[in-house]
Scaffold this motif. Sequence first.
Motif, short mmCIF file in Angstrom:
data_model
loop_
_atom_site.label_atom_id
_atom_site.label_comp_id
_atom_site.label_asym_id
_atom_site.label_seq_id
_atom_site.Cartn_x
_atom_site.Cartn_y
_atom_site.Cartn_z
N ALA A 1 6.88 8.00 -8.46
CA ALA A 1 6.61 6.87 -8.89
C ALA A 1 7.37 6.67 -10.19
O ALA A 1 7.99 5.60 -10.39
CB ALA A 1 5.18 6.42 -8.97
N LYS B 1 8.35 2.97 -9.40
CA LYS B 1 7.63 2.35 -8.32
C LYS B 1 6.06 2.45 -8.71
O LYS B 1 5.53 3.27 -9.24
CB LYS B 1 7.78 2.58 -7.02
N SER C 1 0.74 3.47 -6.36
CA SER C 1 0.17 3.20 -5.17
C SER C 1 1.13 3.67 -4.01
O SER C 1 0.86 3.51 -2.71
CB SER C 1 -0.38 1.74 -4.89
N GLU C 2 2.36 3.38 -4.35
CA GLU C 2 3.52 3.55 -3.46
C GLU C 2 3.84 5.20 -3.24
O GLU C 2 4.83 5.28 -2.45
CB GLU C 2 4.90 2.46 -3.77
N ASP C 3 3.36 5.83 -4.33
CA ASP C 3 3.78 7.15 -4.21
C ASP C 3 3.12 7.87 -3.33
O ASP C 3 1.60 8.27 -3.75
CB ASP C 3 3.57 7.70 -5.80
N GLU C 4 3.30 8.51 -2.32
CA GLU C 4 2.60 9.15 -1.26
C GLU C 4 1.75 10.47 -1.89
O GLU C 4 0.56 10.52 -1.60
CB GLU C 4 3.59 9.52 0.00
N SER D 1 -0.86 9.02 -4.64
CA SER D 1 -1.94 8.31 -4.35
C SER D 1 -2.74 8.87 -3.16
O SER D 1 -3.95 8.34 -2.80
CB SER D 1 -1.51 6.85 -3.90
N ASN E 1 -2.12 9.13 -0.03
CA ASN E 1 -1.67 8.14 1.31
C ASN E 1 -1.03 9.32 2.44
O ASN E 1 -0.11 9.93 2.08
CB ASN E 1 -0.75 7.16 0.93
#
Length: 184
Positions: free
Chosen positions: A168, A173, A176-179, A182, A184
Amino acid sequence: MSKEIISKVIGPLQQDEDFPDWWKNTGTEIPFFNHEQLDITFMDFEPEHDAAFIEEADQALANFLQLTVEDRKSISELVYKNCMDFLEAVGYDEDDEPLWEIKDHEEIWNFVYPSEILVSRRHRRDQKVYVQIACSCEWEQEHGLQLVFREGKQLTRVSSQDGHLTEADAYDKPDSEDELLSGN
């Protein structure tokens, strides 16, 4: 004369003569790397401006020092992927043949050489303490490899050594878009 700070986890750290916000401890055994001894540096730390840092750094180091070779093996796929992505980007070179021939992804560790551990606070967003392991590796001789753990326990980055603690931050970014960050 350099100053000294005390970590309850690794003992005394000496202030660096060239970088006054760096504090170094030498020769700490690292279970993650088969008890290899590495230097640990607290970076970007000014005691008068961050009273909580040593306690948070100690907790992050305590977490990290609980990680074992089995934990290292569990991230082999990510380190192997970093290697293959790099090799595919630069194209085939016969000197890299041993890397191309890896069958068991855990073999990637035969080509990784940890050099030091850096502990610092992320200066954006969560402002947690991160433990960064700087390594040289046989596929990326210029920029090496870094493994970064949020609070010493959650892997947040496997990349070349670029100074960023998270994807991120590196690519500006949202977290929440950093795998890895976050989860995810």
